[in-house]
Each structure stands twice: as structure tokens, then as C-alpha cells.
Design an enzyme around this catalytic site. Structure first.
Site, PDB file in Angstrom:
ATOM      1  N   HIS A  93      28.801  28.343  65.698  1.00 48.82           N
ATOM      2  CA  HIS A  93      28.648  28.633  64.118  1.00 48.82           C
ATOM      3  C   HIS A  93      28.355  27.598  63.352  1.00 48.82           C
ATOM      4  O   HIS A  93      28.338  27.937  62.079  1.00 48.82           O
ATOM      5  CB  HIS A  93      29.532  29.098  63.831  1.00 48.82           C
ATOM      6  CG  HIS A  93      31.258  28.577  63.816  1.00 48.82           C
ATOM      7  ND1 HIS A  93      31.221  28.162  62.212  1.00 48.82           N
ATOM      8  CD2 HIS A  93      32.367  28.630  64.534  1.00 48.82           C
ATOM      9  CE1 HIS A  93      32.614  27.663  62.500  1.00 48.82           C
ATOM     10  NE2 HIS A  93      32.965  27.657  63.380  1.00 48.82           N
ATOM     11  N   THR A 144      36.427  38.425  79.763  1.00 50.21           N
ATOM     12  CA  THR A 144      34.921  38.996  80.282  1.00 50.21           C
ATOM     13  C   THR A 144      34.021  38.004  79.103  1.00 50.21           C
ATOM     14  O   THR A 144      34.423  37.941  77.994  1.00 50.21           O
ATOM     15  CB  THR A 144      34.132  41.034  79.146  1.00 50.21           C
ATOM     16  OG1 THR A 144      35.825  41.473  80.192  1.00 50.21           O
ATOM     17  CG2 THR A 144      32.813  41.095  79.295  1.00 50.21           C
ATOM     18  N   ASN A 159      34.411  16.340  60.582  1.00 46.71           N
ATOM     19  CA  ASN A 159      33.911  16.919  60.068  1.00 46.71           C
ATOM     20  C   ASN A 159      34.147  16.370  58.338  1.00 46.71           C
ATOM     21  O   ASN A 159      33.961  17.512  57.643  1.00 46.71           O
ATOM     22  CB  ASN A 159      34.910  18.116  60.327  1.00 46.71           C
ATOM     23  CG  ASN A 159      35.885  17.958  60.522  1.00 46.71           C
ATOM     24  OD1 ASN A 159      36.596  16.921  61.371  1.00 46.71           O
ATOM     25  ND2 ASN A 159      37.048  19.002  59.970  1.00 46.71           N
ATOM     26  N   CYS A 179      44.675  23.938  50.839  1.00 50.32           N
ATOM     27  CA  CYS A 179      45.853  23.782  50.298  1.00 50.32           C
ATOM     28  C   CYS A 179      46.726  24.890  50.941  1.00 50.32           C
ATOM     29  O   CYS A 179      45.732  25.703  51.184  1.00 50.32           O
ATOM     30  CB  CYS A 179      45.406  24.776  48.453  1.00 50.32           C
ATOM     31  SG  CYS A 179      46.595  24.445  47.319  1.00 50.32           S
ATOM     32  N   GLN A 237      30.609  18.909  65.271  1.00 53.19           N
ATOM     33  CA  GLN A 237      29.635  18.021  63.598  1.00 53.19           C
ATOM     34  C   GLN A 237      28.182  17.502  64.213  1.00 53.19           C
ATOM     35  O   GLN A 237      27.307  17.817  63.061  1.00 53.19           O
ATOM     36  CB  GLN A 237      30.342  17.811  63.058  1.00 53.19           C
ATOM     37  CG  GLN A 237      31.586  18.157  62.164  1.00 53.19           C
ATOM     38  CD  GLN A 237      31.415  19.470  60.915  1.00 53.19           C
ATOM     39  OE1 GLN A 237      30.224  19.324  60.582  1.00 53.19           O
ATOM     40  NE2 GLN A 237      32.391  20.461  60.951  1.00 53.19           N
ATOM     41  N   GLY A 292      35.374  26.328  68.890  1.00 55.32           N
ATOM     42  CA  GLY A 292      35.379  24.849  69.128  1.00 55.32           C
ATOM     43  C   GLY A 292      36.527  24.676  69.465  1.00 55.32           C
ATOM     44  O   GLY A 292      37.124  23.928  70.876  1.00 55.32           O
ATOM     45  N   THR A 293      37.690  24.975  68.581  1.00 54.03           N
ATOM     46  CA  THR A 293      38.888  25.327  69.165  1.00 54.03           C
ATOM     47  C   THR A 293      39.248  25.631  70.521  1.00 54.03           C
ATOM     48  O   THR A 293      39.972  24.525  70.870  1.00 54.03           O
ATOM     49  CB  THR A 293      39.495  25.493  68.461  1.00 54.03           C
ATOM     50  OG1 THR A 293      39.385  25.566  66.579  1.00 54.03           O
ATOM     51  CG2 THR A 293      40.963  25.710  68.249  1.00 54.03           C
TER      52      THR A 293
HETATM   53  C1  PLP Z   1      34.457  23.849  62.877  1.00 53.21           C
HETATM   54  C2  PLP Z   1      35.425  22.564  63.881  1.00 53.21           C
HETATM   55  C3  PLP Z   1      35.902  22.558  64.613  1.00 53.21           C
HETATM   56  C4  PLP Z   1      36.453  24.107  65.483  1.00 53.21           C
HETATM   57  O1  PLP Z   1      35.502  24.367  65.515  1.00 53.21           O
HETATM   58  P1  PLP Z   1      35.607  26.685  66.192  1.00 53.21           P
HETATM   59  O2  PLP Z   1      34.817  26.696  66.227  1.00 53.21           O
HETATM   60  O3  PLP Z   1      36.158  26.524  64.181  1.00 53.21           O
HETATM   61  O4  PLP Z   1      36.879  26.492  66.144  1.00 53.21           O
HETATM   62  C5  PLP Z   1      36.447  21.449  66.189  1.00 53.21           C
HETATM   63  N1  PLP Z   1      35.586  19.740  65.591  1.00 53.21           N
HETATM   64  C6  PLP Z   1      35.219  20.008  64.108  1.00 53.21           C
HETATM   65  C7  PLP Z   1      34.792  18.814  64.052  1.00 53.21           C
HETATM   66  C8  PLP Z   1      35.176  21.063  63.707  1.00 53.21           C
HETATM   67  O5  PLP Z   1      34.544  20.914  62.326  1.00 53.21           O
END
Ligand code: PLP
Length: 387
Positions: free
Chosen positions: A204, A240, A154, A328, A182, A72-73
Site C-alpha cells: 500500500h 488462505t 519513514n 497524538c 519506504q 509490512g508489519t
Molecule cells: C508503513 C511501514 C511499515 C508497516 O507497514 P504496514 O503494511 O502498514 O503494516 C513498516 N515499516 C515502514 C518503514 C513503513 O513505512
């Protein structure tokens, strides 16, 4: 003792259907999807099926609108930096609008753009964590190339008015991106309903494997890549492809979209039941976020006088897993940027605890959680010196 996982907003286990689908692609069909021979072709076909599944899950008009990334990042980075670079290459403008409560994957990409010379407006939110549509409109200039506002937060679960924002952006050349990592699977939607040009989902968080995510790129929307290499994913995302993860992601996406409506109803009932019991039986607790415009599976709570992290660690000893609202980092306590943007005090921010439900969550689990939480709070509050 049974374990209770109430941290589905952090990540989720891989569902059996996704697991079964992906297993053959580790050893039996291990090919590089770019290879011309049959071993490669099998991987290629599996990836194209997953692309169709994700496109169907999002209501996209063509599988070509789906670009697979590793996370997602990465999809957020590609949407934001990719759109900005393309726009500036054609002198379309240099202004980006986002909100103060975005995930770091959006906020840090925007900070990077600022260092590259772009102007970024970080819109404020109200005390429930919502962006005002009028603020988006007011921030628009003839230089605005992109608006990126998350579909749902999130940490506090607040849902943003994406549909309304997209309606107001219709007259503007600015693209609309939403981080729906989310939101997807928790609330039913299609990309055309939302009216977005770019949308991020991740595997995930929806019972798929780690290592796969997707960026929806509406037909006709142009991006520059942020990685450079081969021609995979229309040269927007060279390297890939991760066949097993993408296969599992495809299956998980389709099931997430099919189950979203029923799951949103079931989870909303559980969430509201949990919140009602907490108010009635524990008291001295604040619900952070919006009462109704919130994710069905999210409760962000501040228990007065007690730090969220202390509650988290005590619950952890009882094998109940939740998240604290404050991170933290490097030994230093950091108040959540989301709660701060909502105007919450440092106390409320440090007290915050995020409980997020998922597929396995039942009323019995919530009942058990509340009983244990009562004991934890009783213990922690007994440690507070009397005034
Ligand atoms: C978890 C999350 C991400 C990042 O996703 P990753 O696959 O862990 O890099 C981005 N945006 C939101 C709102 C998330 O909850």
C-alpha cells in the site's frame, strides 16, 4: 477547491493497472489457491505470477525467495521473530542488533524478543538519523544472530548505509534484515546489490492495495513461522492467500521497480524545489534528517514556534493533507522517538511536520501548498503572545 495529498509515506492510492488486474479475483476467479480444481488453480496461477513479478522487482534469484504476508508489519515480525526463534532452537546465539529509529513493527518485535530472553542492542543514530557502520561492527558478538536496520526511515527519510553494513557482515554468521517499505519504488535497488538476507516491502506504500506485503528470504536462510496452520507459503505463513491484493501487489511492484529511477529523479527535483522555496520565503524552518542521503519524496520540517499538529489541522481545513512528526496517542502528545534519537529538542519534535510526495505530485501542487502554508504560519504565529 482541489485537494492536495502530501502524505504518501502513510499510504498511497491504488494505481489503475493494479486495480484492473485484481478486480477479476474478487468474483470471477474467487478460488482458494490451495484447491486442486480449476477455480483454485486460476487463483494459484495468479499468485505465482505475482510472486514472479515481486521477485523480478527485487532482483531476487528465484520466486521461491518471496513469502507473501498481509502487511509490512507482519513481514517485519516474521523476519525478526522467525530468525531469532530458528537460531535459538539450534543454539546459534541470542543477540539481535537494531537501531533506535526503526518502525514500531521492528522495535516492538525486538521488545517482544527481549521479553522472551533475547538480548537486543538498539544502536544510536547521529543528528541526521544515520547509523554508523562502525557501531554495527562494534556491537557484533559471537552470539549475534540478526542485524535489522531499515533501508530508509519513514519519518525523516534518512537512508541507511545497508550496502556497507552487509559488506562488513560477510564474515559474520549473523543475518541482515532491512525494512525497505519506504525505500522500495523511491530508490532503485536489488537485493543482491544491497547484500541482504531478508527484506520487507509493502503493497500500500507503492500504489498497490492494502492487505499484501512480502518478505524476501534469501535461498538457504531458515526461519521459524510465527503463525501456525496449513502449509501455505512453505508453512512459513499459513492461511488462505489474499488473491486480489497479492495480484494487485505484483503489478504495482513490477511497475514501482521499473519507474523507480525516473521517479527518484523527478521527486528529488520537486523536493529540493520545495525546500529551497521554504527556506527563501518562510525561514525559521529546520530540515530534519540528512541533506542528501534522504528519500526523494520526504521533507521533515520544524517550523519554529509553531506545533506541527496545529499546522496539520489548519492545512486540513484547506484540504491539504500532511503528517505531523509527533503522534497524538490517547490524548497525550508524544514526541517522535526518531527525532528524540537524533538528539532533537522536544520543541523541534513537537514542531515537526512530514510532507511526503508521490506519483501525482506536481510543481503546481507545491506552489499552491507553499502559498497556503505561508498563510497558515502567518495566522498561527500571530496567535503567539508578544514577549
Ligand atoms: C508503513 C511501514 C511499515 C508497516 O507497514 P504496514 O503494511 O502498514 O503494516 C513498516 N515499516 C515502514 C518503514 C513503513 O513505512
Amino acid at each position: 477547491m482541489k485537494t492536495i495529498y502530501f502524505d504518501y509515506a502513510a499510504t498511497s492510492p491504488v494505481r489503475q493497472e493494479a486495480m484492473d488486474a485484481m478486480l477479476p479475483y474478487f468474483q470471477q476467479h474467487f478460488g482458494n489457491s490451495g484447491s486442486i480444481h480449476d477455480v483454485g488453480t486460476r487463483a494459484h496461477q495468479a499468485i505465482e505470477l505475482a510472486r514472479k513479478q515481486v521477485a523480478t522487482a527485487l532482483g531476487a534469484s528465484s520466486p521461491r525467495e518471496i513469502i507473501f504476508t498481509s502487511s509490512g508489519t507482519e513481514a517485519n515480525n516474521l523476519a525478526i521473530i522467525g530468525a531469532a526463534r530458528y537460531a535459538s532452537r539450534f543454539n546459534k546465539g541470542n543477540h539481535v542488533i537494531t537501531s533506535q529509529i526503526e518502525h514500531p513493527a521492528v522495535l516492538e518485535a525486538c521488545r517482544f524478543l527481549e521479553r522472551e530472553g533475547f538480548d537486543v542492542t538498539y544502536l544510536p543514530v547521529d543528528s541526521t538519523g544515520q547509523v554508523a557502520v562502525e557501531d554495527v561492527i562494534q556491537a557484533l558478538t559471537d552470539q549475534t544472530i540478526l542485524v535489522s536496520i531499515m533501508a530508509a526511515n519513514n519519518e525523516v527519510g534518512t537512508i541507511q548505509p545497508i550496502k556497507e553494513i552487509s559488506q562488513h557482515l560477510r564474515q559474520s554468521p549473523a543475518l541482515l534484515h532491512t525494512d525497505a517499505v519506504q525505500y522500495f519504488g523511491k530508490v532503485p535497488f536489488t537485493v543482491s546489490e544491497l547484500g541482504v538476507d531478508l527484506l520487507t516491502i509493502g503493497s500500500h506504500k507503492i500504489y498497490g492495495p492494502k492487505g499484501a506485503a512480502a518478505l524476501f528470504v534469501r535461498k538457504g536462510v531458515q526461519l521459524d513461522p510465527i503463525l501456525f496452520g496449513g502449509g501455505q507459503e512453505r508453512a512459513l505463513r499459513p492461511s488462505t492467500l489474499n488473491t486480489p491484493s497479492i495480484v494487485g501487489f505484483g503489478v504495482a511492484s513490477l511497475l514501482a521497480s521499473k519507474e523507480a529511477k525516473a521517479e527518484s529523479i523527478r521527486l528529488t527535483t520537486l523536493r529540493d524545489y520545495c525546500w529551497k522555496r521554504l527556506q527563501e520565503e518562510i525561514g525559521s524552518v529546520t530540515l530534519n534528517g540528512h541533506d542528501t542521503h534522504r528519500l526523494p519524496n520526504n521533507l521533515n520540517l520544524s517550523f519554529h514556534q509553531v506545533e506541527g499538529q496545529a499546522i496539520l489541522l489548519e492545512l486540513n481545513r484547506k484540504q491539504i493533507y500532511v503528517s505531523s512528526g509527533s503522534a497524538c496517542s490517547s490524548g497525550k502528545h508524544q514526541a517522535s522517538h526518531v527525532l528524540k534519537a537524533m538528539g532533537k529538542s522536544d520543541d523541534i519534535a513537537y514542531q515537526s511536520l512530514r510532507v511526503s510526495f508521490g506519483k501525482e505530485t506536481s510543481k503546481e501542487e507545491i506552489d499552491f501548498f507553499i502559498d497556503e502554508l505561508k498563510a497558515v504560519l502567518h495566522y498561527l504565529r500571530s496567535l503567539i503572545p508578544a514577549e
